[in-house]
Scaffold this active site. Structure first.
Site, short mmCIF file in Angstrom:
data_model
loop_
_atom_site.label_atom_id
_atom_site.label_comp_id
_atom_site.label_asym_id
_atom_site.label_seq_id
_atom_site.Cartn_x
_atom_site.Cartn_y
_atom_site.Cartn_z
N CYS A 44 99.18 -24.47 7.85
CA CYS A 44 100.30 -24.13 8.61
C CYS A 44 101.69 -24.41 8.36
O CYS A 44 102.10 -25.70 8.13
CB CYS A 44 100.19 -24.85 10.23
SG CYS A 44 101.56 -24.82 11.31
N TYR A 175 105.94 -13.34 10.38
CA TYR A 175 105.14 -13.07 11.53
C TYR A 175 105.52 -11.83 12.01
O TYR A 175 104.43 -10.67 12.49
CB TYR A 175 104.84 -14.23 12.39
CG TYR A 175 104.24 -15.44 11.78
CD1 TYR A 175 102.88 -15.49 12.02
CD2 TYR A 175 105.08 -16.43 11.09
CE1 TYR A 175 102.33 -16.72 11.63
CE2 TYR A 175 104.48 -17.52 10.51
CZ TYR A 175 102.96 -17.62 10.74
OH TYR A 175 102.35 -18.75 10.25
#
Length: 340
Positions: A44, A175
């Protein structure tokens, strides 16, 4: 956790648990070495920031770390890397359990990084942006000798301004591109991403680092996105105008950081690729994890030191990571390859 919204643009859930761990304990959680556990995933980018800051500041003993596996399901990150699938300190299989210990009705994202209060087993905070600033400003009594100033007072306004632009267009921009639910949303996010990368390239042509002449929080926040660019975002998220390795200034800047202690030695490309290509089944339904790209280029010369600057300012580099926190061997330099 993230997902696409069909027909619409991507919107990140930013409703975090904002309780802070501070030197004065103003929120009921005082800085106390060994009391808390930093839960991360090496996959992450948001958690990776905390891994780097913790390492640069030398907080490994004061703030022990738990590493979740690279994948998760709809419920939670899991501790499948640990014996028996349980974190050995918290005794839980899923990070979800620590969130429910804090709030049995918790209905938001089970995200990393998260800091858990070990005595109660409750999540204290998952506010990743404030978390790394507090490591710099509130945990100072436990910094290593020679710890760098990652958020120096005289540069904070500029760092904050750069961070806001980088967050909007790059950190979250990849994203917004990858999870766009319409062509229009994708086009807009793609253009903003590459416009910002072009502006960052211009900035870094003149300066070795983003703000000032040392590594700051701003460099760390950009690094954790761009180190994933060619391996994930270029193909998986369709951020494909160019690869990072085809953008000369940014590629040299990133090699400079990658080769700095505390950066490249915290990168696990295997975890990164497994997470994105396996968890995002709506984007990659085959579940095939690509073997490339070849990582050896990360150790090629970058020549950025000629620009001046002092990576750690008046401080010193961190020592090597402990055996427990060493990621798989870094790639061998491409020029060292031999053929027989």
């Amino acid at each position: 956790m993230s997902s696409a919204n069909p027909g619409k643009g991507y919107s990140r859930d930013s409703n975090y648990i904002t309780t802070r761990i501070t030197a004065d304990g103003q929120d009921g959680f005082p800085v106390e070495p060994g009391r808390y556990r930093l839960v991360v995933s090496l996959a992450c980018p948001w958690a990776h920031r905390a891994v780097i800051v913790r390492r640069l500041l030398g907080l490994e003993e004061a703030l022990p770390m738990a590493v979740a596996g690279p994948t998760h399901d709809k419920r939670s990150w899991t501790f499948d890397l640990d014996p028996g699938g349980r974190d050995p300190v918290l005794g839980i299989e899923r990070l979800q359990e620590a969130y429910f210990a804090r709030d049995p009705g918790y209905d938001r994202g089970i995200t990393v990084p998260a800091i858990v209060d070990v005595p109660t087993g409750e999540v204290v905070t998952n506010d990743y942006a404030q978390m790394t600033l507090d490591m710099s400003l509130e945990w100072t009594a436990h910094h290593r000798a020679g710890a760098p100033a990652l958020y120096p007072p005289d540069l904070r306004a500029e760092i904050d301004a750069v961070n806001e632009e980088v967050y909007t267009d790059v950190n979250n921009g990849v994203y917004r591109t990858g999870f766009a639910g319409s062509q229009e949303a994708y086009d807009e996010a793609y253009e903003r991403l590459f416009t910002r990368l072009d502006l960052l390239s211009e900035r870094l042509e003149r300066s070795r680092y983003l703000v000032g002449d040392t590594i700051t929080e701003a460099d760390i926040r950009l690094f954790t996105t761009l180190v994933r660019f060619d391996a994930v975002y270029h193909g998986h998220f369709k951020c494909n105008r160019q690869k990072l390795s085809e953008m000369p200034v940014l590629w040299a800047y990133m090699r400079d950081l990658f080769q700095t202690p505390g950066f490249g030695d915290t990168v696990d490309f295997d975890h990164i690729k497994k997470h994105f290509y396996l968890v995002h089944s709506h984007i990659n339904p085959s579940g095939i994890v690509p073997l490339g790209p070849d990582p050896s280029g990360w150790l090629e010369p970058h020549d950025r030191a000629a620009m001046g600057g002092r990576p750690f300012g008046d401080g010193t580099p961190p020592g090597p990571p402990s055996a427990a926190e060493t990621v798989p061997a870094r790639p061998a330099p491409a020029q060292a390859a031999s053929h027989s």
